[in-house]
Scaffold this motif. Structure first.
Motif, PDB file in Angstrom:
ATOM      1  N   SER A 107       0.428  -1.064   0.008  1.00  0.00           N
ATOM      2  CA  SER A 107      -0.330  -0.148  -0.891  1.00  0.00           C
ATOM      3  C   SER A 107       0.829   1.380  -0.008  1.00  0.00           C
ATOM      4  N   GLU A 164       0.819   4.127  -2.924  1.00  0.00           N
ATOM      5  CA  GLU A 164       0.880   5.387  -3.029  1.00  0.00           C
ATOM      6  C   GLU A 164       1.767   6.366  -3.561  1.00  0.00           C
ATOM      7  N   ILE A 188      -9.295   8.153  -5.074  1.00  0.00           N
ATOM      8  CA  ILE A 188     -10.909   8.504  -4.432  1.00  0.00           C
ATOM      9  C   ILE A 188     -11.740   9.269  -4.671  1.00  0.00           C
ATOM     10  N   LEU A 227     -13.156   7.746  -8.515  1.00  0.00           N
ATOM     11  CA  LEU A 227     -14.323   6.603  -7.622  1.00  0.00           C
ATOM     12  C   LEU A 227     -15.371   7.584  -6.779  1.00  0.00           C
ATOM     13  N   LEU A 240     -19.399   6.443  -7.825  1.00  0.00           N
ATOM     14  CA  LEU A 240     -20.418   5.719  -7.039  1.00  0.00           C
ATOM     15  C   LEU A 240     -21.655   6.058  -7.711  1.00  0.00           C
ATOM     16  N   GLY A 244      -3.572   2.526   5.265  1.00  0.00           N
ATOM     17  CA  GLY A 244      -4.146   3.862   4.844  1.00  0.00           C
ATOM     18  C   GLY A 244      -4.496   4.224   3.988  1.00  0.00           C
ATOM     19  N   CYS A 245      -5.098   5.440   3.112  1.00  0.00           N
ATOM     20  CA  CYS A 245      -6.005   5.687   2.191  1.00  0.00           C
ATOM     21  C   CYS A 245      -5.630   4.826   1.216  1.00  0.00           C
ATOM     22  N   VAL A 246      -5.277   3.451   0.711  1.00  0.00           N
ATOM     23  CA  VAL A 246      -5.738   2.811   0.215  1.00  0.00           C
ATOM     24  C   VAL A 246      -6.625   1.836   0.720  1.00  0.00           C
ATOM     25  N   ALA A 272      -9.340   2.826   1.816  1.00  0.00           N
ATOM     26  CA  ALA A 272     -10.373   3.581   1.192  1.00  0.00           C
ATOM     27  C   ALA A 272     -10.597   3.406  -0.103  1.00  0.00           C
ATOM     28  N   ILE A 273      -9.845   3.111  -0.481  1.00  0.00           N
ATOM     29  CA  ILE A 273      -9.906   2.758  -2.292  1.00  0.00           C
ATOM     30  C   ILE A 273      -9.992   1.657  -2.720  1.00  0.00           C
ATOM     31  N   LEU A 275     -14.597   1.587  -1.656  1.00  0.00           N
ATOM     32  CA  LEU A 275     -14.938   2.039  -2.212  1.00  0.00           C
ATOM     33  C   LEU A 275     -15.096   1.302  -4.435  1.00  0.00           C
ATOM     34  N   GLN A 276     -13.932   0.419  -4.541  1.00  0.00           N
ATOM     35  CA  GLN A 276     -14.098  -0.256  -5.489  1.00  0.00           C
ATOM     36  C   GLN A 276     -15.363  -1.735  -5.064  1.00  0.00           C
TER      37      GLN A 276
END
Lengths: 129, 129
Positions: free
Chosen positions: A66, A70, A86, A89, A93, B81-83, B85-86, B89-90
């Motif tokens: 990850s 990033e 993000i 996506l 959505l 981390g924010c991965v 959140a990805i 969402l996916q």
């Protein structure tokens, strides 16, 4: 034999000896020099090693992957990094949810119309005496 | 008057003098000390300043905000981390797309059924002589 003796990508990049207890070695093989170069550029080697020491051993591979994701996203897009993904996506959505709501509304309208043609109540239903 | 004289959150954190040309000052006000502490912990002050110098002045606020978002996400979830959140969402997108496909299939089935009840062909259509 050669591969196991050669330093990991991190130690090669940092020009240091790669010991058996190197925290980077399992996750930064010498065949992927860019993976370490990227996380080093964005997070710094010491922050990456801090994060690796902070998580459990079985979580380290996911953590490195990850971080590498990033870092690559930030190199490609210095302004938004993976936060840009993000946003994309989230917009997709919202669009899909609107499409689903519209399709559901069509389905309800359709089934209501069909319902009225299915049940052929006599026109004088309430006047039947 | 006091606010404009007090050092920005970055210079306060780094215990240095905050000059008029400080690259951090416009984006790290003293009222938000955590914003700088977070990006410093994850990216390091020098990497943040490198990124700020790399992007155009009008892009710097977005860059800082996306870095602050990423840093906070990494502090909350050191593994993903924010991965993370990805990924969420996916998965939501895939679920919603399946739901939309199913609803569209229902709509097609419904309209086909309704069609067959609309057109009442005689049962001896092909045997009519």
């Amino acid at each position: 034999m050669m591969a196991s003796n050669s330093p990991c990508a991190a130690c090669k990049f940092l020009r240091r000896k790669c010991n058996q207890d190197c925290i980077f070695a399992p996750y930064f093989p010498p065949e992927e020099p860019h993976k370490f170069a990227n996380v080093h550029k964005i997070f710094g080697a010491s922050n990456v090693s801090k994060i690796l020491n902070e998580v459990l051993p079985h979580q380290r591979e996911d953590a490195v992957n990850s971080l590498a994701y990033e870092a690559e996203a930030r190199i490609k897009d210095p302004v938004y990094g993976c936060v840009g993904a993000i946003s994309v996506l989230q917009r997709q959505l919202i669009r899909l949810q609107k499409e689903l709501d519209a399709t559901n509304a069509d389905l309800i309208r359709f089934s209501t119309n069909q319902g009225s043609s299915f049940f052929n109540y006599p026109s004088n239903w309430n006047n039947d005496s």
